[in-house]
Each structure stands twice: as C-alpha cells, then as structure tokens.
Design a protein around this motif. Structure first.
Motif, short mmCIF file in Angstrom:
data_model
loop_
_atom_site.label_atom_id
_atom_site.label_comp_id
_atom_site.label_asym_id
_atom_site.label_seq_id
_atom_site.Cartn_x
_atom_site.Cartn_y
_atom_site.Cartn_z
N SER A 157 0.60 -1.33 0.22
CA SER A 157 -0.18 0.12 0.53
C SER A 157 0.84 1.63 0.06
CB SER A 157 -0.68 -0.42 1.51
OG SER A 157 -2.06 1.19 1.47
N ARG A 158 0.09 2.20 -0.68
CA ARG A 158 1.50 3.44 -0.46
C ARG A 158 0.24 5.03 -0.95
NH1 ARG A 158 0.53 7.76 -4.33
NH2 ARG A 158 2.61 8.39 -3.34
N ALA A 159 -0.90 4.59 0.03
CA ALA A 159 -2.02 5.47 -0.06
C ALA A 159 -2.51 5.07 1.74
CB ALA A 159 -3.20 5.38 -1.15
N PRO A 160 -3.04 6.83 2.16
CA PRO A 160 -3.21 6.19 3.30
C PRO A 160 -4.97 5.89 3.84
CG PRO A 160 -3.68 9.15 2.72
CD PRO A 160 -2.73 8.12 1.73
N ALA A 161 -5.73 5.39 4.96
CA ALA A 161 -6.63 5.57 5.12
C ALA A 161 -7.52 6.65 4.37
CB ALA A 161 -6.92 4.67 6.36
N VAL A 162 -8.94 6.70 4.02
CA VAL A 162 -9.94 7.44 3.92
C VAL A 162 -11.20 7.39 4.29
CG1 VAL A 162 -11.31 8.05 2.04
CG2 VAL A 162 -8.70 7.54 1.83
N GLU A 163 -11.40 8.16 5.43
CA GLU A 163 -12.90 8.08 5.91
C GLU A 163 -14.15 8.79 5.45
OE1 GLU A 163 -13.96 9.36 10.65
OE2 GLU A 163 -12.65 10.48 9.44
N LEU A 164 -14.94 8.08 5.68
CA LEU A 164 -15.99 8.07 5.06
C LEU A 164 -17.22 8.00 6.11
CD1 LEU A 164 -16.66 4.92 2.97
CD2 LEU A 164 -15.54 6.13 2.39
N PRO A 165 -17.50 9.44 5.35
CA PRO A 165 -19.25 9.69 6.70
C PRO A 165 -19.56 8.47 7.17
CG PRO A 165 -19.41 10.69 4.38
CD PRO A 165 -18.38 9.66 4.44
N GLY A 166 -19.39 8.28 8.90
CA GLY A 166 -20.10 6.98 9.65
C GLY A 166 -18.91 6.76 10.32
N GLY A 167 -17.39 6.81 9.42
CA GLY A 167 -16.24 7.07 10.86
C GLY A 167 -15.73 5.47 9.85
N ARG A 168 -16.44 4.70 8.79
CA ARG A 168 -15.53 4.04 8.25
C ARG A 168 -14.64 4.29 7.44
NH1 ARG A 168 -18.83 -0.46 4.96
NH2 ARG A 168 -18.91 -1.27 6.55
N LEU A 169 -13.22 3.19 7.37
CA LEU A 169 -11.83 3.42 7.09
C LEU A 169 -11.75 2.03 5.85
CD1 LEU A 169 -9.30 4.03 10.35
CD2 LEU A 169 -10.96 5.47 9.04
N LEU A 170 -11.29 3.22 5.18
CA LEU A 170 -10.76 2.21 4.01
C LEU A 170 -9.20 2.52 3.29
CD1 LEU A 170 -13.28 2.68 1.49
CD2 LEU A 170 -14.11 0.77 2.85
N LEU A 171 -8.70 1.05 3.31
CA LEU A 171 -7.38 2.00 2.55
C LEU A 171 -7.01 0.78 1.85
CD1 LEU A 171 -4.34 2.69 3.67
CD2 LEU A 171 -3.93 0.14 4.70
N PRO A 172 -6.11 1.67 0.36
CA PRO A 172 -6.36 1.42 -0.72
C PRO A 172 -4.42 0.18 -0.63
CG PRO A 172 -6.42 3.54 -0.84
CD PRO A 172 -6.38 3.23 0.45
N CYS A 173 -4.91 -1.62 -1.42
CA CYS A 173 -4.02 -1.76 -1.55
C CYS A 173 -3.55 -2.68 -3.11
CB CYS A 173 -3.73 -2.66 -0.29
SG CYS A 173 -4.04 -2.43 1.37
N TYR A 174 -2.97 -3.47 -2.63
CA TYR A 174 -2.42 -4.09 -3.75
C TYR A 174 -1.67 -5.37 -4.03
CZ TYR A 174 2.06 -1.29 -4.54
OH TYR A 174 3.48 -0.98 -4.51
N GLY A 175 -1.83 -6.11 -4.60
CA GLY A 175 -1.11 -7.62 -4.77
C GLY A 175 -1.76 -8.21 -6.06
N ASN A 176 -1.41 -9.50 -5.21
CA ASN A 176 -2.28 -10.54 -6.11
C ASN A 176 -2.08 -11.86 -5.46
OD1 ASN A 176 0.33 -12.59 -7.17
ND2 ASN A 176 0.58 -10.44 -8.02
N ASP A 177 -2.94 -12.78 -6.43
CA ASP A 177 -3.20 -14.41 -5.69
C ASP A 177 -2.45 -15.20 -5.77
OD1 ASP A 177 -3.87 -14.54 -8.14
OD2 ASP A 177 -5.90 -15.41 -7.45
N GLY A 178 -1.47 -14.64 -6.67
CA GLY A 178 0.53 -15.45 -6.88
C GLY A 178 -0.59 -17.12 -8.24
N SER A 179 -1.25 -16.41 -9.39
CA SER A 179 -2.44 -17.31 -9.86
C SER A 179 -1.29 -16.52 -11.24
CB SER A 179 -2.89 -17.84 -10.28
OG SER A 179 -4.15 -16.18 -10.40
N MET A 180 -1.20 -16.45 -12.39
CA MET A 180 -1.31 -16.14 -13.75
C MET A 180 -1.45 -14.98 -13.57
SD MET A 180 1.02 -17.96 -14.83
CE MET A 180 1.39 -17.37 -16.25
N THR A 181 -2.77 -14.21 -12.56
CA THR A 181 -3.38 -12.53 -12.70
C THR A 181 -2.33 -11.43 -12.48
OG1 THR A 181 -5.29 -13.90 -12.56
CG2 THR A 181 -5.33 -11.78 -11.98
#
Length: 353
Positions: A157-181
């Motif tokens: 992850s290289r972005a900070p968490a985003v706070e939504l109205p109501g207090g939920r936090l969302l943290l942008p991440c990236y990666g893969n499951d090890g398949s060909m995807t």
C-alpha cells in the motif's frame, strides 16, 4: 496554480529518504511521514533491512520541521511507503508494508511467497501493517498486521486510509493471489477506527492481452459529492494513469479507464473549495513532478492544464508526491528528489491554487 517557493523538509547525507506523506493533526501540527534507509555507497535500493517508517513535525504550517522520529522502531522487518491519516476524532493511523530479508540458503522456506532478489538476498513481502496514535502522533501503538486476502503473497500500500462519513476506514492496497493473474487494486476496511481490518472489495484488476496494463499503487480520494475516485499507476502505454470510480462507498467500481495523463505514482487532495489537486512524478525529461487542478467531481483529468512543479531532477528516482492545504489556503506539495549530489531527500513546493 502558481509556484510560490521551494523548500526542504528533511535531508541528511547519511540517509536515503523517500515516499513522503503529509497529514495534519487535530491540534494543527503538520506531520510528514517518509521511509528512511541507510544511504548506500553505490546506487540505491528500495529494499533494505534497516528501512524504517519515520516522521517529522511542524508546528508552524510547514515553515520548519523537527528532528525525525520512528513510528514503530521495535519492528524487525524493513518498512516501506509509510502513510499517515488523521481521523475526524483525532486518532491517527500509520500504515506501511514490509519486507523480510532471507539468506540465499533459505530458498526452500520462501517457496510460494512473493519474493525479490536483491543484494544477494531473497526478500519476501510481509504484507501491510498499521499503528495507531491517540495523542496526535506523540506515541504509537504496536503494529497490527492486516489480514491480506492472499496472505502468503503479502501485499502493499502507498496511500493513506480514507475516512467515510460514519467513520468507516478504507485503505487502498495492491497485490495478487499468486496465479497467472497480475496485480489487483483492492480495499481493506476497518469499522473500529483501525483496531482491526478485513477485505472490502477489488477496485481494479490488471489488463489482458488486448490491453496489457498492470495496475499498482492505487490512491483514493473522497470527492465533495461523496464519490470515491481511485487513481492507478499503470505500466501499460509507458505509464499513462488510469482511474476508476465508486458511488457506493467502495462496494463496486466502474470499469477502469485510461486518462491519457503520463506520470506516476499519483496523489490526490480535495481542497477546501471541493476541487481536487492531482500530482504525480514525471520520470522522463524534464524529470520532476507535475500537477493538475481538477473540478470537484474529478472528471476533467485530461482537460485540466498541467503544471511543471519541479523539472530539475537528475534521475528517475523521484516523485511520490503528497499534499496538504495550509491554513492560508496555499498548498504544500512534498515529494522526494535529488539534484546531482546523490542525496535523496524530502523536498516541498508551496503552491497558490
């Protein structure tokens, strides 16, 4: 936008400083987090067992900065891309991902993990972790390792968490499951102010043979109208930025579109008037950092005029901008760069929007 001045936030000839992130505490101080690792005699590397998440503090809106302090000094792994977010109640969330160094003889023990080879070592991705501060960044909790959706493959992850109205936090991440995807950009969610995290949704997946872009380093901004816009670093078309949008709190996302903007990675800041500052590294001549000022809905990315913030870089090892709006309405845009002496440092440009 108008460039007012350039300044230095942190520079030390003994250290390699990169990947800054700006936030403001509820008491009004500015904090700039960044990755710091020992400066190496030859070249540079983003993999170092002693890399640490650091921060400096300013009590005068970025005019001067304190000595650096570590966020989680007790962590034994290399820390990467620290990001800081201040919640509406004053709690602060620091997040970063981690690398673990292995001797070459440990090859069998890292089978199935996401690894890199550098400096004669194997490096396994140890996923994303976070720390909490309830005293405006004076002290930090022990780290919490996020339960990434493909744990054995780590995640980043290289972005900070985003706070939504109501207090939920969302943290942008990236990666893969090890398949060909190839890599996926996804969100982790916290409904208890960062005490625990769980997988939320996939924002974007890398392309296919017809459109072979690879999406990484997602950065999410909440618009004044309540949409979430995710800007993506793309390796397709040589680095043209891509984006996707959610109108339901990150549950679902629109198809990924290419913006036509060349530059990466990117940051996005919603200003007090609702407009969005979009800034990004420019890793071809002239080397430096560029920015655009978007409308409040962020729909005019290609039409917004592009401004060269810095055009005096001497290598492509630069960028990763971050921004904060000062009390007087001006914008402090920070990034890392070096100007020929080999000392990568955290610099900043003051802008009039």
């Amino acid at each position: 936008m108008k460039i007012l001045s350039h300044t230095i936030i942190y520079r030390d000839a003994a250290w390699y400083a990169t990947f800054p992130c700006l936030t403001r505490t509820l008491k009004g101080d500015l904090l700039c987090g960044f990755r710091r690792a020992p400066r190496e005699a030859e070249g540079h590397s983003h993999l170092h067992s002693r890399s640490r998440a650091m921060f400096v503090r300013s009590s005068d809106d970025g005019e001067s900065w304190s000595a650096p302090a570590a966020i989680c000094p007790q962590d034994e792994l290399g820390q990467q891309d620290p990001q800081l977010a201040t919640l509406s109640n004053g709690r602060m969330i620091a997040s970063f991902f981690r690398w673990q160094a292995h001797a070459p003889t440990e090859t069998e023990s890292v089978v199935g993990l996401r690894t890199h080879t550098s400096k004669g070592c194997l490096w396994s991705n140890a996923g994303v972790a976070s720390c909490i501060s309830n005293d405006h960044g004076r002290t930090w909790s022990d780290l919490v390792r996020l339960p990434m959706p493909w744990q054995e493959r780590g995640g980043a992850s290289r972005a900070p968490a985003v706070e939504l109205p109501g207090g939920r936090l969302l943290l942008p991440c990236y990666g893969n499951d090890g398949s060909m995807t190839p890599d996926k950009a996804y969100l982790m969610r916290s409904d208890d102010q960062g005490a625990s995290w769980q997988f939320h949704a996939v924002m974007a997946e890398s392309g296919d043979a017809a459109d072979p872009f690879q999406c990484q380093e997602p950065y999410v901004v909440l618009t004044a109208g309540g949409d979430l816009i995710c800007f993506l670093r793309s390796y397709g078309e040589g680095g043209r930025m891509r984006m996707t949008r959610s109108r339901d709190g990150g549950e679902s996302w629109s198809p990924v579109v290419e913006t036509g903007v060349w530059g990466f990675p990117q940051t996005a800041l919603r200003l007090t008037d609702g407009r969005i500052l979009l800034a990004y590294g420019h890793r071809r001549a002239p080397l430096g950092v560029r920015a655009r000022l978007l409308d409040a809905d962020g729909a005019n990315v290609e039409q917004a005029p592009e401004i060269g913030i810095r055009e005096d870089g001497v290598s492509t090892d630069l960028g990763y901008p971050t921004a904060i709006q000062r009390r007087d309405g001006s914008i402090l845009l920070a990034y890392y760069i070096h100007l020929g002496d080999g000392i990568r440092h955290i610099a900043a440009t003051l802008l009039e929007p």
